[in-house]
Design a protein around this motif. Structure first.
Motif, PDB file in Angstrom:
ATOM      1  N   TYR A 123       2.630  29.505 -14.488  1.00  0.00           N
ATOM      2  CA  TYR A 123       3.639  30.241 -15.241  1.00  0.00           C
ATOM      3  C   TYR A 123       3.276  30.466 -16.707  1.00  0.00           C
ATOM      4  CZ  TYR A 123       7.054  29.845 -11.435  1.00  0.00           C
ATOM      5  OH  TYR A 123       7.726  29.960 -10.247  1.00  0.00           O
ATOM      6  N   TYR A 124       2.364  29.665 -17.235  1.00  0.00           N
ATOM      7  CA  TYR A 124       2.105  29.726 -18.670  1.00  0.00           C
ATOM      8  C   TYR A 124       0.729  30.299 -18.970  1.00  0.00           C
ATOM      9  CZ  TYR A 124       6.191  26.763 -18.703  1.00  0.00           C
ATOM     10  OH  TYR A 124       7.458  26.267 -18.497  1.00  0.00           O
ATOM     11  N   ASP A 125       0.691  31.197 -19.919  1.00  0.00           N
ATOM     12  CA  ASP A 125      -0.564  31.774 -20.393  1.00  0.00           C
ATOM     13  C   ASP A 125      -1.288  30.701 -21.193  1.00  0.00           C
ATOM     14  OD1 ASP A 125      -2.614  33.136 -21.619  1.00  0.00           O
ATOM     15  OD2 ASP A 125      -1.373  34.801 -22.314  1.00  0.00           O
ATOM     16  N   ARG A 126      -2.449  30.265 -20.714  1.00  0.00           N
ATOM     17  CA  ARG A 126      -3.157  29.179 -21.373  1.00  0.00           C
ATOM     18  C   ARG A 126      -3.483  29.499 -22.833  1.00  0.00           C
ATOM     19  NH1 ARG A 126      -1.969  25.795 -21.309  1.00  0.00           N
ATOM     20  NH2 ARG A 126      -2.434  24.756 -19.367  1.00  0.00           N
ATOM     21  N   SER A 127      -3.719  30.770 -23.156  1.00  0.00           N
ATOM     22  CA  SER A 127      -4.042  31.127 -24.533  1.00  0.00           C
ATOM     23  C   SER A 127      -2.842  30.990 -25.466  1.00  0.00           C
ATOM     24  CB  SER A 127      -4.571  32.569 -24.600  1.00  0.00           C
ATOM     25  OG  SER A 127      -3.560  33.494 -24.234  1.00  0.00           O
ATOM     26  N   ALA A 128      -1.639  30.851 -24.888  1.00  0.00           N
ATOM     27  CA  ALA A 128      -0.435  30.788 -25.713  1.00  0.00           C
ATOM     28  C   ALA A 128       0.388  29.537 -25.419  1.00  0.00           C
ATOM     29  CB  ALA A 128       0.417  32.035 -25.483  1.00  0.00           C
ATOM     30  N   GLY A 143      -3.736  26.621 -16.177  1.00  0.00           N
ATOM     31  CA  GLY A 143      -5.010  27.056 -15.610  1.00  0.00           C
ATOM     32  C   GLY A 143      -5.717  28.038 -16.534  1.00  0.00           C
ATOM     33  N   ASP A 144      -6.887  28.489 -16.097  1.00  0.00           N
ATOM     34  CA  ASP A 144      -7.659  29.396 -16.953  1.00  0.00           C
ATOM     35  C   ASP A 144      -7.972  30.729 -16.274  1.00  0.00           C
ATOM     36  OD1 ASP A 144      -9.517  28.617 -15.085  1.00  0.00           O
ATOM     37  OD2 ASP A 144     -10.990  27.860 -16.513  1.00  0.00           O
ATOM     38  N   THR A 145      -7.335  31.016 -15.134  1.00  0.00           N
ATOM     39  CA  THR A 145      -7.553  32.295 -14.458  1.00  0.00           C
ATOM     40  C   THR A 145      -6.489  33.292 -14.906  1.00  0.00           C
ATOM     41  OG1 THR A 145      -8.447  31.169 -12.505  1.00  0.00           O
ATOM     42  CG2 THR A 145      -7.745  33.450 -12.230  1.00  0.00           C
ATOM     43  N   PRO A 146      -6.878  34.426 -15.496  1.00  0.00           N
ATOM     44  CA  PRO A 146      -5.887  35.411 -15.940  1.00  0.00           C
ATOM     45  C   PRO A 146      -4.986  35.860 -14.796  1.00  0.00           C
ATOM     46  CG  PRO A 146      -8.068  35.933 -16.820  1.00  0.00           C
ATOM     47  CD  PRO A 146      -8.264  34.836 -15.809  1.00  0.00           C
ATOM     48  N   LEU A 147      -3.729  36.099 -15.111  1.00  0.00           N
ATOM     49  CA  LEU A 147      -2.773  36.533 -14.098  1.00  0.00           C
ATOM     50  C   LEU A 147      -3.225  37.821 -13.414  1.00  0.00           C
ATOM     51  CD1 LEU A 147      -0.058  36.107 -12.711  1.00  0.00           C
ATOM     52  CD2 LEU A 147       1.045  37.216 -14.664  1.00  0.00           C
ATOM     53  N   ALA A 148      -3.840  38.724 -14.172  1.00  0.00           N
ATOM     54  CA  ALA A 148      -4.323  39.976 -13.587  1.00  0.00           C
ATOM     55  C   ALA A 148      -5.361  39.719 -12.502  1.00  0.00           C
ATOM     56  CB  ALA A 148      -4.900  40.885 -14.671  1.00  0.00           C
ATOM     57  N   ASP A 149      -6.186  38.669 -12.666  1.00  0.00           N
ATOM     58  CA  ASP A 149      -7.184  38.352 -11.647  1.00  0.00           C
ATOM     59  C   ASP A 149      -6.524  37.915 -10.348  1.00  0.00           C
ATOM     60  OD1 ASP A 149      -9.105  38.950 -13.492  1.00  0.00           O
ATOM     61  OD2 ASP A 149      -9.898  36.924 -13.695  1.00  0.00           O
ATOM     62  N   TRP A 150      -5.463  37.121 -10.440  1.00  0.00           N
ATOM     63  CA  TRP A 150      -4.745  36.714  -9.231  1.00  0.00           C
ATOM     64  C   TRP A 150      -4.322  37.947  -8.434  1.00  0.00           C
ATOM     65  CZ3 TRP A 150      -2.831  31.701  -7.690  1.00  0.00           C
ATOM     66  CH2 TRP A 150      -3.205  30.654  -8.539  1.00  0.00           C
ATOM     67  N   PRO A 174       5.858  42.181 -17.593  1.00  0.00           N
ATOM     68  CA  PRO A 174       5.084  43.358 -18.011  1.00  0.00           C
ATOM     69  C   PRO A 174       3.620  43.314 -17.581  1.00  0.00           C
ATOM     70  CG  PRO A 174       6.529  42.656 -19.789  1.00  0.00           C
ATOM     71  CD  PRO A 174       6.596  41.587 -18.739  1.00  0.00           C
ATOM     72  N   GLU A 175       2.954  42.165 -17.774  1.00  0.00           N
ATOM     73  CA  GLU A 175       1.535  42.097 -17.396  1.00  0.00           C
ATOM     74  C   GLU A 175       1.359  42.096 -15.883  1.00  0.00           C
ATOM     75  OE1 GLU A 175      -0.558  38.234 -18.142  1.00  0.00           O
ATOM     76  OE2 GLU A 175       1.382  37.609 -18.977  1.00  0.00           O
ATOM     77  N   SER A 176       2.328  41.549 -15.163  1.00  0.00           N
ATOM     78  CA  SER A 176       2.261  41.565 -13.700  1.00  0.00           C
ATOM     79  C   SER A 176       2.361  42.988 -13.172  1.00  0.00           C
ATOM     80  CB  SER A 176       3.381  40.707 -13.106  1.00  0.00           C
ATOM     81  OG  SER A 176       3.293  39.374 -13.541  1.00  0.00           O
ATOM     82  N   LEU A 177       3.304  43.753 -13.710  1.00  0.00           N
ATOM     83  CA  LEU A 177       3.462  45.142 -13.286  1.00  0.00           C
ATOM     84  C   LEU A 177       2.241  45.973 -13.646  1.00  0.00           C
ATOM     85  CD1 LEU A 177       7.197  45.846 -14.218  1.00  0.00           C
ATOM     86  CD2 LEU A 177       6.225  45.635 -11.934  1.00  0.00           C
TER      87      LEU A 177
END
Length: 254
Positions: A123-128, A143-150, A174-177
């Motif tokens: 649920y959490y962006d590791r960079s933030a 984790g370190d895998t971007p949500l877009a990669d999933w 927004p990033e999921s869409l």
């Protein structure tokens, strides 16, 4: 490294229809994977791939609701992959568990297509966000895998007209869409809110490979009765109780 027996609890899901070993300290499943499983429009005979299956709650709850599925899970952390296999055996459910990074899937998985890909990404962006002290909890929550990669890797594993179903925090909508729009169609979002007067905290995103329907935003799914929690008793509403206790479905499009 495996979990020792004294490091685990055995917890009931779906009113005891599914029983899962989970670590006392580390990533522990709550209602979210149960909601995910309830939202998957699977039917007997179909093939389901779960990314980040953890100890197996989503796939095993889905298997308890829909008989005759071919279930496969991918889990990065070896100890959780081993736990998922243990839980599959405990629940007498055929569940193929693969210990791998979803960004480096084994050839066997890359050569297969699935009717459904399901996921409950961190649920959490590791960079933030800050790293959790427990490695298992940190990978499950950040984790370190971007949500877009999933999403994009999941889309590649879908058969034509297959469904991707995901549960995620509302602030990452927004990033999921944006990611789903690049590789999937017929996007539907159903927000999930605790109560009528609360903003949604989660959402279910469902999309289809080669889908052409326009985007749809479904009404929020409300979990609890009343405007506030007034006692120590469980106050889930009837629909939430049906899902969490009796393997009910959570329609995404209504």
């Amino acid at each position: 490294m495996s979990f020792a027996d004294d490091q685990l609890t055995c917890d009931d899901f779906l009113g005891g229809r599914v029983r899962l070993y989970q670590p006392k300290h580390g990533y522990r499943a709550g209602v979210d994977p149960v909601l995910l499983a309830a939202a998957v429009p699977a039917v007997a005979g179909q093939r389901v791939l779960e990314f980040g299956c953890g100890s197996g709650p989503a796939s095993l709850c889905l298997g308890a609701r829909v008989e005759g599925l071919s279930l496969t899970g991918v889990e990065l952390q070896a100890e959780y992959a081993e736990l998922a296999e243990k839980n599959a055996a405990k629940n007498d459910t055929a569940f193929e568990v693969i210990n791998a990074d979803l960004r480096a899937l084994p050839a066997d998985i890359r050569n297969r297509q699935f009717d459904h890909v399901i996921m409950n990404p961190p649920y959490y962006d590791r960079s933030a966000s800050s790293k959790a002290l427990d490695d298992g909890r940190d990978t499950g929550r950040g984790g370190d895998t971007p949500l877009a990669d999933w999403i994009t890797i999941g889309a590649k594993r879908l058969a034509p007209k297959g469904y991707l179903t995901m549960i995620q925090r509302i602030d990452r909508l927004p990033e999921s869409l944006a990611a789903a729009h690049q590789c999937l169609g017929s996007l539907v979002v159903r927000p999930i809110a605790a109560r009528l007067n609360r903003e949604p905290s989660l959402f279910i995103l469902q999309a289809r490979k080669n889908g052409r329907a326009a985007f749809r935003l479904s009404p929020p799914f409300i979990m609890h009765d009343g405007l506030e929690h007034s006692s120590d008793r469980d106050d889930y509403n009837n629909m939430a109780t049906e899902i969490l206790r009796f393997s009910g479905t959570l329609p995404v499009t209504i």
